[in-house]
Design a protein around this motif. Structure first.
Motif, mmCIF file in Angstrom:
data_model
loop_
_atom_site.group_PDB
_atom_site.id
_atom_site.type_symbol
_atom_site.label_atom_id
_atom_site.label_comp_id
_atom_site.label_asym_id
_atom_site.label_seq_id
_atom_site.Cartn_x
_atom_site.Cartn_y
_atom_site.Cartn_z
ATOM 1 N N THR A 156 39.590 30.308 36.163
ATOM 2 C CA THR A 156 40.856 31.308 36.471
ATOM 3 C C THR A 156 40.952 32.430 35.575
ATOM 4 O OG1 THR A 156 41.718 29.500 37.911
ATOM 5 C CG2 THR A 156 43.072 31.248 37.396
ATOM 6 N N GLU A 157 41.173 33.482 35.971
ATOM 7 C CA GLU A 157 41.406 34.733 35.151
ATOM 8 C C GLU A 157 42.426 35.598 35.547
ATOM 9 O OE1 GLU A 157 36.621 35.548 34.455
ATOM 10 O OE2 GLU A 157 37.792 36.825 36.050
ATOM 11 N N PRO A 158 43.203 36.040 34.569
ATOM 12 C CA PRO A 158 44.184 37.240 34.960
ATOM 13 C C PRO A 158 43.799 38.159 35.626
ATOM 14 C CG PRO A 158 44.097 37.064 32.595
ATOM 15 C CD PRO A 158 43.212 35.792 33.268
ATOM 16 N N GLY A 159 43.997 38.703 36.804
ATOM 17 C CA GLY A 159 43.480 39.838 37.376
ATOM 18 C C GLY A 159 41.966 39.665 37.887
ATOM 19 N N GLY A 160 41.481 38.505 37.647
ATOM 20 C CA GLY A 160 39.987 38.263 38.069
ATOM 21 C C GLY A 160 39.931 36.988 38.930
ATOM 22 N N ALA A 161 39.051 36.259 38.607
ATOM 23 C CA ALA A 161 38.725 35.057 39.563
ATOM 24 C C ALA A 161 39.837 33.966 39.703
ATOM 25 C CB ALA A 161 37.365 34.154 38.967
ATOM 26 N N GLY A 162 40.193 33.720 40.980
ATOM 27 C CA GLY A 162 41.361 32.778 41.065
ATOM 28 C C GLY A 162 41.012 32.128 42.599
ATOM 29 N N GLN A 184 35.805 37.488 42.030
ATOM 30 C CA GLN A 184 36.262 38.403 41.252
ATOM 31 C C GLN A 184 36.176 38.096 39.862
ATOM 32 O OE1 GLN A 184 39.811 40.215 44.183
ATOM 33 N NE2 GLN A 184 40.239 39.015 42.435
ATOM 34 N N LEU A 185 35.181 37.313 39.509
ATOM 35 C CA LEU A 185 34.815 36.805 38.427
ATOM 36 C C LEU A 185 34.803 37.788 37.270
ATOM 37 C CD1 LEU A 185 34.427 34.347 36.429
ATOM 38 C CD2 LEU A 185 31.802 34.529 37.205
ATOM 39 N N ASN A 186 35.475 38.113 36.365
ATOM 40 C CA ASN A 186 35.098 39.037 35.193
ATOM 41 C C ASN A 186 34.719 38.913 34.000
ATOM 42 O OD1 ASN A 186 36.366 41.318 36.939
ATOM 43 N ND2 ASN A 186 38.474 40.527 36.272
ATOM 44 N N THR A 187 34.595 37.348 33.716
ATOM 45 C CA THR A 187 33.926 37.144 32.397
ATOM 46 C C THR A 187 32.330 37.325 32.364
ATOM 47 O OG1 THR A 187 35.681 35.353 32.005
ATOM 48 C CG2 THR A 187 33.638 35.028 30.982
#
Length: 391
Positions: free
Chosen positions: A133-139, A144-147
């Protein structure tokens, strides 16, 4: 023919787990090491040793790793017993995220990875995280994975920002999801990586303050900066992270439901006892229609949730019928909402004491509200269910 009988040996193990949780674990619910960020690692270690002494530690593990390897239907019975206290799964080493991570690693990890990253978790000597899980990304939408992970032919260099990473503080086994950039050396796409939690490049920025307090060491915000991992750190196949996440999530949704069914049943038992003993307007409050109807609604909901869980587990056990993704989504959406209502009614029955720490019901209520978001909020599951039905 549908058979709802619980075999004698399974019932005996269920009763043994329930007795262990009630007699050995429940007294720790007032331990100061159960903090607003959940039980600390010292409390976890002490509870784990109690389960080890009782011969019940990590009972759900595959037999090849020393566990009892219960079927999904058998797990439904046993995890409910474990959930009688929110600390029960922690003690028995069947709590999230470790339980789901052990399941995934048991399916995907190679021999060397099993030895280094899985067995110590099964043995209760270290904890694990699933860092997606990411802020503003994958959840809720992992696409929406940004890493990112850059591959130079030898190592992967990972950069990203993660949050709501359960148990990040002090965990040793890390499963990290990152998107491998296109490169001339190999495949790309969302991929899972394994590493130790003290690897250079992993920084725990802080532990978040959240409304739930049942997960060891709470939920962390993590910065990944030039985290360099060898090619051997890839878990499974490159580009398959989303498929592996679903492999993990379908049964993990159900084990969440099982554990929280146990906690909701505990809240109901406390509410019933209070309704028998507390008087108002000349008689026990349980004899007033308003309270008795809430108790009845709870009893109906608990049984319906139990049956729904058993049905989805049966689907998973009948592996040729599919992955159980659709069925587990339906059960997660239904059970999380219904058990929250159960906990809410229990608080109402208890009155003022229900919002205090005099009983565990207030904690169960706030944790149950968070449960409605674990492994996908209800709305996401309903969206997926409708898409499946409309195809």
């Amino acid at each position: 023919m549908i058979d709802f009988d619980i075999p004698a040996d399974l019932a005996a193990l269920r009763d043994e787990i329930r007795a262990f949780v009630n007699d050995k674990v429940v007294p720790y619910e007032s331990d100061p090491r159960l903090t607003r960020h959940g039980p600390d690692d010292g409390l976890r270690a002490e509870l784990v040793e109690l389960a080890r002494e009782a011969g019940l530690l990590t009972f759900q593990a595959p037999k090849r790793f020393g566990g009892r390897e219960p079927s999904h239907r058998e797990q439904a019975v046993l995890f409910e017993a474990a959930g009688w206290s929110t600390l029960g799964p922690v003690a028995l080493n069947c709590a999230a995220p470790d339980e789901g991570n052990m399941f995934l690693l048991g399916k995907v990890a190679n021999t060397e990875q099993v030895e280094q990253f899985l067995l110590p978790v099964i043995d209760g000597h270290q904890r694990s995280v699933f860092a997606m899980t990411e802020p503003g990304g994958a959840g809720s939408d992992p696409n929406q994975l940004n890493t990112t992970a850059e591959f130079d032919g030898t190592d992967y260099v990972i950069n990203g920002h993660k949050w709501l990473i359960t148990g990040a503080h002090g965990a040793r086994t890390w499963i990290i999801m990152a998107r491998i950039a296109p490169n001339p050396h190999g495949g790309d796409g969302p991929t899972l990586f394994l590493c130790e939690g003290d690897t250079a490049g992993i920084e725990l920025e802080r532990v978040m303050n959240t409304m739930d307090r049942n997960y060891v060491e709470g939920h962390g915000v993590v910065r990944l900066t030039d985290l360099r991992l060898p090619a051997s750190a890839v878990l499974g196949e490159v580009g398959q992270a989303l498929r592996y996440a679903q492999l993990r999530l379908a049964p993990a949704r159900l084990t969440h439901c099982m554990r929280w069914l146990g906690a909701a049943s505990r809240a109901q038992s406390i509410a019933i006892k209070h309704a028998r003993e507390r008087t108002a307007f000349g008689k026990p409050i349980g004899e007033h229609q308003g309270v008795s109807f809430m108790i009845a609604d709870n009893e109906i909901a608990l049984q319906q949730c139990r049956l729904a869980i058993w049905w989805a587990c049966w689907t998973l056990d009948m592996g040729d019928r599919g992955t159980g993704r659709h069925e587990s989504s339906m059960v997660k959406a239904y059970v999380s909402e219904e058990l929250f209502k159960v906990a809410d009614r229990c608080v109402q029955i208890l009155g003022g004491i229900g919002i205090s720490d005099e009983t565990p019901v207030g904690m169960i209520f706030s944790d149950m509200r968070a449960f409605r978001l674990y492994d996908g909020p209800t709305e996401v599951h309903k969206y997926a269910i409708a898409r499946q039905v409309l195809r």
